[in-house]
Design an enzyme around this catalytic site. Structure first.
Site, PDB file in Angstrom:
ATOM      1  N   CYS A  76       4.517  47.585 -35.732  1.00  0.00           N
ATOM      2  CA  CYS A  76       4.865  48.731 -34.980  1.00  0.00           C
ATOM      3  C   CYS A  76       6.420  49.073 -35.921  1.00  0.00           C
ATOM      4  CB  CYS A  76       5.822  48.413 -33.171  1.00  0.00           C
ATOM      5  SG  CYS A  76       6.568  49.116 -32.918  1.00  0.00           S
ATOM      6  N   HIS A 168      -4.312  54.690 -37.901  1.00  0.00           N
ATOM      7  CA  HIS A 168      -4.244  55.770 -37.738  1.00  0.00           C
ATOM      8  C   HIS A 168      -4.910  57.122 -38.247  1.00  0.00           C
ATOM      9  CE1 HIS A 168      -0.409  54.652 -36.259  1.00  0.00           C
ATOM     10  NE2 HIS A 168      -0.372  54.001 -37.777  1.00  0.00           N
ATOM     11  N   GLU A 217      -0.031  57.249 -28.869  1.00  0.00           N
ATOM     12  CA  GLU A 217      -0.694  56.487 -29.553  1.00  0.00           C
ATOM     13  C   GLU A 217      -1.705  55.792 -29.304  1.00  0.00           C
ATOM     14  OE1 GLU A 217       2.711  53.519 -30.278  1.00  0.00           O
ATOM     15  OE2 GLU A 217       3.804  55.208 -30.510  1.00  0.00           O
ATOM     16  N   ARG A 218      -2.498  54.413 -29.840  1.00  0.00           N
ATOM     17  CA  ARG A 218      -2.922  53.895 -28.813  1.00  0.00           C
ATOM     18  C   ARG A 218      -2.191  52.610 -27.905  1.00  0.00           C
ATOM     19  NH1 ARG A 218      -5.967  48.920 -32.686  1.00  0.00           N
ATOM     20  NH2 ARG A 218      -3.820  48.497 -33.300  1.00  0.00           N
ATOM     21  N   CYS A 226       6.421  57.539 -33.350  1.00  0.00           N
ATOM     22  CA  CYS A 226       5.404  56.562 -34.355  1.00  0.00           C
ATOM     23  C   CYS A 226       6.256  55.458 -35.794  1.00  0.00           C
ATOM     24  CB  CYS A 226       4.124  56.631 -34.107  1.00  0.00           C
ATOM     25  SG  CYS A 226       3.015  55.391 -34.751  1.00  0.00           S
ATOM     26  N   THR A 228       4.695  53.743 -37.777  1.00  0.00           N
ATOM     27  CA  THR A 228       3.975  53.313 -38.566  1.00  0.00           C
ATOM     28  C   THR A 228       3.282  55.126 -38.078  1.00  0.00           C
ATOM     29  OG1 THR A 228       2.540  52.636 -36.846  1.00  0.00           O
ATOM     30  CG2 THR A 228       3.652  51.085 -38.021  1.00  0.00           C
ATOM     31  N   GLY A 229       2.808  55.663 -37.893  1.00  0.00           N
ATOM     32  CA  GLY A 229       2.382  56.694 -37.303  1.00  0.00           C
ATOM     33  C   GLY A 229       2.886  58.401 -38.338  1.00  0.00           C
TER      34      GLY A 229
HETATM   35  N1  LIG Z   1       0.428  51.996 -30.133  1.00  0.00           N
HETATM   36  C1  LIG Z   1       0.552  51.586 -31.230  1.00  0.00           C
HETATM   37  C2  LIG Z   1       1.677  50.316 -31.995  1.00  0.00           C
HETATM   38  C3  LIG Z   1       3.082  50.479 -31.889  1.00  0.00           C
HETATM   39  C4  LIG Z   1       3.339  52.069 -33.300  1.00  0.00           C
HETATM   40  C5  LIG Z   1       4.374  52.605 -33.292  1.00  0.00           C
HETATM   41  N2  LIG Z   1       5.039  53.491 -32.174  1.00  0.00           N
HETATM   42  C6  LIG Z   1       5.393  52.679 -34.342  1.00  0.00           C
HETATM   43  O1  LIG Z   1       5.851  52.689 -34.213  1.00  0.00           O
HETATM   44  O2  LIG Z   1       4.444  52.815 -35.306  1.00  0.00           O
HETATM   45  C7  LIG Z   1      -1.083  50.211 -31.644  1.00  0.00           C
HETATM   46  O3  LIG Z   1      -1.851  50.616 -30.647  1.00  0.00           O
HETATM   47  O4  LIG Z   1      -0.552  50.219 -32.994  1.00  0.00           O
END
Ligand SMILES: N[C@@H](CCC[C@H](N)C(=O)O)C(=O)O
Length: 284
Positions: A76, A168, A217-218, A226, A228-229
């Site tokens: 995250c 992603h 988000e998943r 997000c 990582t996104g």
């Molecule tokens: N929903 C994501 C985990 C959280 C990601 C986050 N909000 C970020 O900022 O990267 C998952 O299930 O992979």
């Protein structure tokens, strides 16, 4: 009745309940249900999920992330910046550079101070993983899934799949305001071609170093940001020759901006803010 002290923090509006497991305890078997309960806006505190700040044997601190449906994610980006701010300001670390263990590996954090408080954090998110089995996404072979035709809910889309420690898929749109977040987001997230589910991103390219971004988000649905996104979107955009490697790219998310650079050494750097909302005690 059980209880724990928490800090609610957000990073560009992506908000989580942070629990310091150096001092607090939540039983392993309660974690998923507690994440669901605290996240509830009506009967809990209200959040995109719960993040645990834990002792680490591999780094200075360890982060564990639970989405608001109780599922645990391996990474995250926004959470990492908030964990870094918390760790520095609560003296869990003594230097402005340190490491954070995640379920997808160790990352390097650098805190940026203003009046002795952390206002921004840079995280070296490591190298993206592009092989279909690493994302993971079924139905493709080869070294990467870039600009591939994919059909979801009767609609044909062109997608690029990237793992930043979590999965992603990135789609390009002409107008970010019209991105089919609420309609296609949940369909793509649960598509069986993504055996672990997927975070779904829509991107509108503005120019060679700027893009608009929205996310489904998943495990949490639409969020304001997000991390990582945003990293996955920049990697995808370089792979699609829309932006350039080694060039800081501004990603405009619903909650604000992140600066992401996919370096020549393949590491992705993410720089952005982290903010404390409040502290409290939660009873369950
Ligand atoms: N929903 C994501 C985990 C959280 C990601 C986050 N909000 C970020 O900022 O990267 C998952 O299930 O992979």
């Amino acid at each position: 009745m059980k209880k724990f002290a928490f800090t609610k923090m957000h990073a560009l509006g992506n908000n989580y309940i942070y629990v310091n497991l150096f001092e607090e305890h939540i039983a392993e078997e309660d974690l998923a249900s507690v994440a669901i309960k605290v996240s509830n806006v009506y009967t809990g505190i209200g959040s995109d999920g719960m993040i645990l700040i834990c002792p680490s044997t591999k780094g200075n601190v360890k982060m564990r992330v639970f989405n608001n449906d109780g599922s645990e994610a391996k990474n995250c980006g926004n959470g990492l910046r908030c964990v870094a701010k918390y760790a520095y300001e609560h003296n869990l670390v003594e230097t402005e550079e340190f490491t954070i263990e995640t379920l997808s590996g160790l990352v390097h954090a650098t805190v940026h101070l203003q009046d002795k408080k952390v206002n921004e954090v840079t995280i070296d998110m490591g190298k993206p993983k592009l092989k279909p089995a690493e994302v993971p996404m079924l139905g493709f072979e080869g070294n990467s899934i870039v600009s591939e035709k994919m059909e979801f809910g009767g609609e044909e889309l062109i997608g690029t799949a990237v793992s930043m420690g979590n999965p992603h898929v990135v789609f390009y749109v002409e107008n970010i305001e019209k991105a089919p977040l609420h309609t296609l987001g949940p369909v793509v997230e649960k598509d069986p071609r993504f055996p672990e589910g997927v975070n779904v991103e829509f991107v509108e390219i503005m120019n060679e170093s700027e893009m608009h971004f929205r996310v489904w988000e998943r495990g949490s649905g639409v969020t304001q940001a997000c991390g990582t996104g945003a990293c996955a979107a920049v990697v995808s955009s370089v792979l699609n020759n829309l932006t350039q490697k080694n060039t800081p790219t501004i990603v405009h998310l619903a909650g604000g901006d992140l600066t992401i650079t996919w370096k020549e050494n393949n590491h992705v750097l993410m720089k952005g803010p982290a903010v404390v909302i409040c502290d409290g005690v939660y009873y369950y």
